[in-house]
Design a protein around this motif. Structure first.
Motif, PDB file in Angstrom:
ATOM      1  N   PHE A 139     -24.893  19.723  27.273  1.00  0.00           N
ATOM      2  CA  PHE A 139     -25.383  20.802  26.418  1.00  0.00           C
ATOM      3  C   PHE A 139     -26.905  20.830  26.350  1.00  0.00           C
ATOM      4  O   PHE A 139     -27.505  21.877  26.157  1.00  0.00           O
ATOM      5  CB  PHE A 139     -24.768  20.683  25.015  1.00  0.00           C
ATOM      6  CG  PHE A 139     -23.292  20.915  25.013  1.00  0.00           C
ATOM      7  CD1 PHE A 139     -22.786  22.191  25.205  1.00  0.00           C
ATOM      8  CD2 PHE A 139     -22.407  19.862  24.862  1.00  0.00           C
ATOM      9  CE1 PHE A 139     -21.420  22.429  25.223  1.00  0.00           C
ATOM     10  CE2 PHE A 139     -21.046  20.084  24.886  1.00  0.00           C
ATOM     11  CZ  PHE A 139     -20.546  21.361  25.062  1.00  0.00           C
ATOM     12  N   GLU A 140     -27.538  19.685  26.507  1.00  0.00           N
ATOM     13  CA  GLU A 140     -29.000  19.641  26.453  1.00  0.00           C
ATOM     14  C   GLU A 140     -29.575  20.449  27.620  1.00  0.00           C
ATOM     15  O   GLU A 140     -30.522  21.197  27.459  1.00  0.00           O
ATOM     16  CB  GLU A 140     -29.472  18.179  26.475  1.00  0.00           C
ATOM     17  CG  GLU A 140     -30.980  17.999  26.430  1.00  0.00           C
ATOM     18  CD  GLU A 140     -31.654  18.638  25.199  1.00  0.00           C
ATOM     19  OE1 GLU A 140     -30.945  19.057  24.262  1.00  0.00           O
ATOM     20  OE2 GLU A 140     -32.893  18.739  25.218  1.00  0.00           O
ATOM     21  N   GLN A 141     -28.975  20.294  28.787  1.00  0.00           N
ATOM     22  CA  GLN A 141     -29.424  21.052  29.954  1.00  0.00           C
ATOM     23  C   GLN A 141     -29.244  22.559  29.712  1.00  0.00           C
ATOM     24  O   GLN A 141     -30.119  23.356  30.034  1.00  0.00           O
ATOM     25  CB  GLN A 141     -28.620  20.583  31.191  1.00  0.00           C
ATOM     26  CG  GLN A 141     -28.833  21.414  32.440  1.00  0.00           C
ATOM     27  CD  GLN A 141     -30.220  21.231  33.049  1.00  0.00           C
ATOM     28  OE1 GLN A 141     -31.036  20.466  32.539  1.00  0.00           O
ATOM     29  NE2 GLN A 141     -30.511  21.954  34.116  1.00  0.00           N
ATOM     30  N   ILE A 142     -28.122  22.926  29.114  1.00  0.00           N
ATOM     31  CA  ILE A 142     -27.867  24.340  28.823  1.00  0.00           C
ATOM     32  C   ILE A 142     -28.907  24.856  27.836  1.00  0.00           C
ATOM     33  O   ILE A 142     -29.456  25.948  27.987  1.00  0.00           O
ATOM     34  CB  ILE A 142     -26.442  24.524  28.238  1.00  0.00           C
ATOM     35  CG1 ILE A 142     -25.408  24.090  29.267  1.00  0.00           C
ATOM     36  CG2 ILE A 142     -26.218  25.965  27.806  1.00  0.00           C
ATOM     37  CD1 ILE A 142     -24.013  23.924  28.713  1.00  0.00           C
ATOM     38  N   ARG A 143     -29.199  24.028  26.842  1.00  0.00           N
ATOM     39  CA  ARG A 143     -30.180  24.427  25.839  1.00  0.00           C
ATOM     40  C   ARG A 143     -31.543  24.672  26.486  1.00  0.00           C
ATOM     41  O   ARG A 143     -32.203  25.670  26.217  1.00  0.00           O
ATOM     42  CB  ARG A 143     -30.306  23.354  24.756  1.00  0.00           C
ATOM     43  CG  ARG A 143     -31.089  23.811  23.533  1.00  0.00           C
ATOM     44  CD  ARG A 143     -31.425  22.687  22.596  1.00  0.00           C
ATOM     45  NE  ARG A 143     -32.344  21.711  23.183  1.00  0.00           N
ATOM     46  CZ  ARG A 143     -33.646  21.938  23.366  1.00  0.00           C
ATOM     47  NH1 ARG A 143     -34.189  23.070  23.011  1.00  0.00           N
ATOM     48  NH2 ARG A 143     -34.407  21.022  23.931  1.00  0.00           N
ATOM     49  N   ILE A 144     -31.934  23.757  27.382  1.00  0.00           N
ATOM     50  CA  ILE A 144     -33.246  23.896  28.013  1.00  0.00           C
ATOM     51  C   ILE A 144     -33.292  25.151  28.888  1.00  0.00           C
ATOM     52  O   ILE A 144     -34.257  25.914  28.852  1.00  0.00           O
ATOM     53  CB  ILE A 144     -33.570  22.631  28.851  1.00  0.00           C
ATOM     54  CG1 ILE A 144     -33.776  21.450  27.906  1.00  0.00           C
ATOM     55  CG2 ILE A 144     -34.792  22.851  29.722  1.00  0.00           C
ATOM     56  CD1 ILE A 144     -33.862  20.111  28.603  1.00  0.00           C
TER      57      ILE A 144
END
Lengths: 892, 106
Positions: B46-51
């Motif tokens: 999810f962190e990658q998606i957020r970025i």
């Protein structure tokens, strides 16, 4: 605490959530039913626990407070004022007074008064200072002679009650006797503004507490009072005589001098009366509750009391045989004549029952939360599953609508579409509610313009109101900030819900939104927003219930108007999240006003809406045959500073307008009324439209006229009208919106369509460092600056930026905040630090962030940034800010 | 709301001619984003998606693609809430947007 994770008693019944796909509808229904039941059961259990707990706590508060006051006080008369207040507050009384017995003269002498701040009893206090009541007379005298409590349900009907009490709005009273030994006997009266009578539990508790006073009085101050103050021996003896709570008396060495019966009961089953506090601690295996650790000596209140301090703990766990008890302990030092500690008195209270209740309560709460959470997840998943096919159905219905249909078929499709839309909004509501409940919904914070917000929101309903023939307007009161900081999306959701209801439940008349500043709140951003209608209204007994889930004003309403009864629940929850509240005033058959109060913030350079200047010096022509309406309009427009011309016929109006136009000062607004003597409003409208802009013409119509005249109105291009009877807010709103659209037309088409022409500023060789991790944005800004004279250097994260900064010179830094390796905050701080240690003057740093969130802005300023712009960055905005920082040396 | 099969229409977007030569690359990067987003969803990263969402939000409007900023913001918040359904729906929106967008430089 560790031992609270009991399995719920009905664990085996807990249904498993069906998977999101592949489950047929009966499975889903069954699962939903079971979930609901589980939830209801948990909720009922929780409510029962809360009630039980509440009752227990009332007692607890009473006795704790009373014991502490009495143990701390030097004498009972000195303790009486505190006692009065404590008892009154605990019993939810609004005032209380006490009388002390004068045994020589056999009368009661007024002793003191306590009242809540908002009960006006100042006069009563002055009058009562010398008041005496003979025993046997009046309420207090009767209570003392009979030694029985007396309730007075209506103080106004009891002639012996002082008129100042009745005048202060105190409606009911309870009077009880107390006997704290010689010099401290008397009666105490409590007053309430609410009617109260014969509450057995309250009376019993008070009697019990007052009896405790008697015992304590006997014990602490009772006769024969030891000469030269209290001695350990006299204390010990009275203690053993029967103080109601378990108590220990210690000498300065920590030896136990006296045990009372209750304290002995507490350790029944242990063989010995231990000689010391330490021995007692070991005999009962005292532990810190729930921890399994022995209770440290130095934390025991008795031990601390021996060192001169009063102490209270509520986490004492003792073990007697196979029983585990939870205790509260309180201890106070016993002081000798010269203030030296001659011992300590320690009182205990068995709170095992309450403790167990706390555990039960916690478990019930956890169960309820789990069930609620499960329900929310389940709902959110189901809603999504339902929405996807429903979207397809609605899409198909729309396509079907476009085809050639017979009248019957059209009707079927219309019903189908309505039902589909209702279902969709129900699902969206459920989803919203479950989000609010599961805490997934966050309140955003951004600056927005109040008038623009209202305009757009109210406008959503213009068509619906128009179709029903309702007048729909809003009014902004002076003093409301022009801009506020809040969550416009959620506020719109709130207002939309209220407006939708108002329009739905109003068959004729008007719906008005009024926004004003809350006069009671010093914060200028706290607003009161009300939505008033002339609709069917809500019966008084439903004013609170309508905010509950799935509840409507009545079952007839539900049948007749439909709807889920979720809208107001969401509104209420959203407002609670924002720190606001909502209430309703309504008269059935006349209408309702929903008002909500919401504390918003204001931006730093805020301005306020002012009165009387909005139409200042605007030339306005009023053409109206009806004298009453002419007067009304004049009354509304004059105070706003308008330059008014008022006539009663179309011919007069047209002449006036032509003359004004020749003078090149044509009227900016033309109000056309429907009862003209010389011609119909339609002909007048068409005449005016030939010589005046259509947007300056405002029609004042009855709903019937509007329906009849709509084709002609459209043909002439007139878009402004208000419904009769006219109201000030509607007239103001239509005037301003007309002026606004005229101004826009004067300026040409809105800038959104065409690409704005951006002048390239002279940046005079500004040296810029752009720190930005997104390649796309680096390219974009590079392109923006291509034809300017500035020199652009770029860094893809904070680390690279700091390195570049140390080796080069820059006039300005554009700093992205969220970046890998080193973010913008850290980079800014590092740069500021470097400047400081090298005695450099600070380089302007402009923060770039994706959101205009207050915290982000504040955080960037705190890190040392000078200003802040929001991404995506527009060229004009970038140029504007760069121009401010361009070297000022060479002015053109 | 994503449209249904057969009812999709071209989306006309006017872009500053000044940015013309940057656009193909920008849109190509967004197509790559779709792949990256798909992988991140599969890996529940999810962190990658957020970025990715954050960076779309910060750039789209600047290039004239306001919709990409909107989708980026939605992705960012859905990633924070780990709401896979919404993430997938927004990826779908992005996909359709990139397929349907018609650019004119004026």
């Amino acid at each position: 605490m560790e031992d609270v994770h009991h399995l719920p008693p009905d664990e085996e019944e807990t249904p498993t959530t069906p998977g999101p796909s592949g489950s047929d509808s009966s499975d889903i229904q069954e699962a939903l039913r079971q979930r609901t039941e589980l939830l209801l059961r948990a909720r009922r259990a929780l409510e029962r626990e809360v009630q039980k707990r509440h009752r227990a706590e009332t007692h607890l508060t009473f006795e704790n407070v009373v014991s502490r006051i009495l143990v701390d006080a030097r004498s009972l008369p000195a303790a009486l004022p505190s006692l009065l207040k404590a008892l009154a507050l605990a019993g939810r009384w609004d005032a209380g007074e006490y009388f002390l017995l004068d045994p020589q003269r056999n009368l009661l002498r007024w002793g003191g008064l306590w009242h809540r701040d908002n009960v006006p009893l100042g006069g009563h206090e002055r009058e009562s200072l010398d008041l005496t009541i003979p025993v046997g007379e009046g309420v207090q005298g009767r209570v003392w002679s009979s030694m029985a409590p007396v309730w007075v349900e209506n103080t106004a009907e009891e002639p012996t009650i002082s008129p100042t009490i009745v005048a202060a709005g105190l409606r009911s009273s309870l009077t009880l006797p107390f006997d704290g030994g010689e010099g401290t006997k008397g009666v105490i009266t409590f007053y309430s503004r609410q009617p109260r009578t014969h509450e057995a539990e309250v009376q019993e508790t008070l009697t019990r507490v007052l009896h405790t006073i008697y015992r304590l009085g006997q014990w602490k101050w009772g006769s024969p009072a030891p000469k030269g103050g209290i001695t350990l021996e006299s204390l010990g003896e009275t203690l053993v005589k029967g103080f109601p709570l378990p108590a220990l008396l210690l000498d300065p060495e920590g030896k136990i001098r006296s045990f009372n019966e209750a304290a002995r009961d507490l350790v029944k089953g242990t063989q010995v009366d231990p000689p010391t506090l330490e021995g007692y601690r070991e005999a009962v295996r005292a532990q810190v509750a729930g921890s399994g650790q022995a209770y440290p000596m130095e934390k025991l209140p008795a031990w601390r009391a021996l060192r001169g301090e009063s102490a209270f703990v509520n986490d004492l766990e003792v073990h007697v045989g196979d029983r585990t008890l939870f205790l509260e302990a309180y201890a106070a030092p016993v002081l000798g004549d010269s203030g030296e500690v001659v011992g300590a008195l320690s009182l205990f209270r068995d709170v095992t029952g309450t403790h167990q209740q706390t555990l039960d309560l916690q478990r019930a709460k956890e169960e309820a939360q789990e069930a609620d959470q499960a329900k929310s997840e389940f709902l959110s998943r189901m809603s999504h599953e339902i929405r996807t096919p429903l979207n397809a159905i609605l899409g198909m219905i729309d396509l079907l609508w476009e085809t050639n249909l017979t009248q019957d078929q059209q009707e079927y499709v219309r019903i189908c579409r309505n039902a589909g839309n209702n279902l969709m909004s129900l699902i969206n509501n459920i989803l919203d509610l479950s989000r609010v409940q599961s805490g997934q919904l966050e309140i955003a914070s951004s600056v927005f313009e109040v008038r623009d917000f209202l305009d757009k929101t109210v406008d959503l309903f213009a068509l619906r109101a128009h179709q029903k023939g309702l007048e729909l307007t809003y009014y902004l009161e002076p003093g409301v900030p022009t801009h506020v900081v809040g969550d416009p999306v959620r506020l719109r959701q709130i207002l939309v819900n209220l407006l939708a209801n108002a329009i739905k439940f109003t068959p004729k008349g008007h719906v008005i939104v009024v926004v004003k500043r809350d006069p009671k709140d010093p914060n200028p951003g706290t607003l009161l927003v009300s939505v008033s209608d002339t609709g069917i209204g809500i019966p008084p007994d439903r004013h609170e219930a309508i905010f509950d889930r799935f509840t409507q004003a009545s079952s007839t309403v539900a049948v007749q108007y439909g709807g889920s009864g979720l809208g107001l629940t969401i509104v209420k929850r959203l407002l609670e999240l924002m720190g606001g509240k909502i209430w309703v005033e309504s008269v059935p058959g006349e209408g309702s006003t929903f008002t909500f109060r919401v504390p918003l913030q204001v931006p730093p350079d805020v301005q306020f809406h002012t009165e009387g200047t909005e139409l200042k010096d605007i030339p306005i022509l009023v053409v109206e045959g009806d004298a009453a309406d002419r007067d009304r309009l004049t009354r509304m427009l004059q105070p706003q500073g308008a330059d008014l011309t008022v006539v009663s016929t179309a011919r007069d109006g047209l002449n006036r307008f032509r003359r004004a136009k020749q003078r090149e000062a044509p009227h900016r607004l033309i109000f056309l009324g429907s009862s003209l003597a010389d011609t119909s409003i339609w002909e007048a409208m068409e005449e005016f439209a030939r010589i005046a802009p259509a947007s300056s013409i405002i029609l004042m119509l009855d709903p019937d006229q509007l329906r009849a005249g709509l084709p002609r109105i459209r043909e002439t291009g007139v878009t402004n009208y208000v419904m009769k009877p006219i109201s000030g807010s509607s007239i103001m709103a239509v005037s301003l919106s007309s002026l606004q659209s005229q101004n826009l037309m004067a300026k040409g088409p809105p800038p959104e369509r065409a690409m704005p022409e951006v002048a390239v500023p002279d940046l005079k060789g500004l040296r810029i460092l752009l720190v930005e991790d997104s390649e796309d944005n680096r390219f974009l800004i590079q392109r923006y600056l291509r034809n300017t004279s500035c020199r652009l250097d770029m860094a893809e994260n904070g680390k690279v930026a700091v390195d570049k900064f140390r080796t080069s010179n820059y006039d300005l830094i554009l700093m992205d905040l969220q970046m890998p390796f080193m973010d913008g905050y850290t980079a800014t701080q590092t740069i500021r630090q470097w400047e400081k240690t090298h005695a450099l003057s600070p380089t302007p740093i402009i923060a770039l962030s994706a959101y205009a969130i207050k915290e982000e802005i504040e955080k960037s300023l705190a890190a040392g940034c000078d200003a802040h712009i929001t991404k995506p960055v527009e060229r004009a905005k970038l140029f504007e800010i760069l121009s401010q920082y361009a070297p000022r040396s060479a002015t053109p | 709301m994503s449209s249904q099969d057969g009812t999709r229409h071209p989306i006309h977007v006017k872009v500053d001619p000044y940015l013309e030569d940057l656009i193909p690359r920008y849109l190509e990067n967004r197509r790559k984003d779709i792949e990256k987003l798909g992988e991140a969803v599969a890996a529940r990263d999810f962190e990658q998606i957020r970025i990715l969402g954050h960076s779309m939000a910060g750039s789209g409007g600047g290039y004239g693609f306001r919709e990409i900023t909107v989708i980026g913001r939605a992705l960012e918040s859905a990633a924070r809430e780990q709401d896979v359904e919404t993430i997938q729906a927004r990826i779908q929106d992005l996909q359709e947007y990139l397929e349907d967008v018609v650019i004119s430089f004026a």
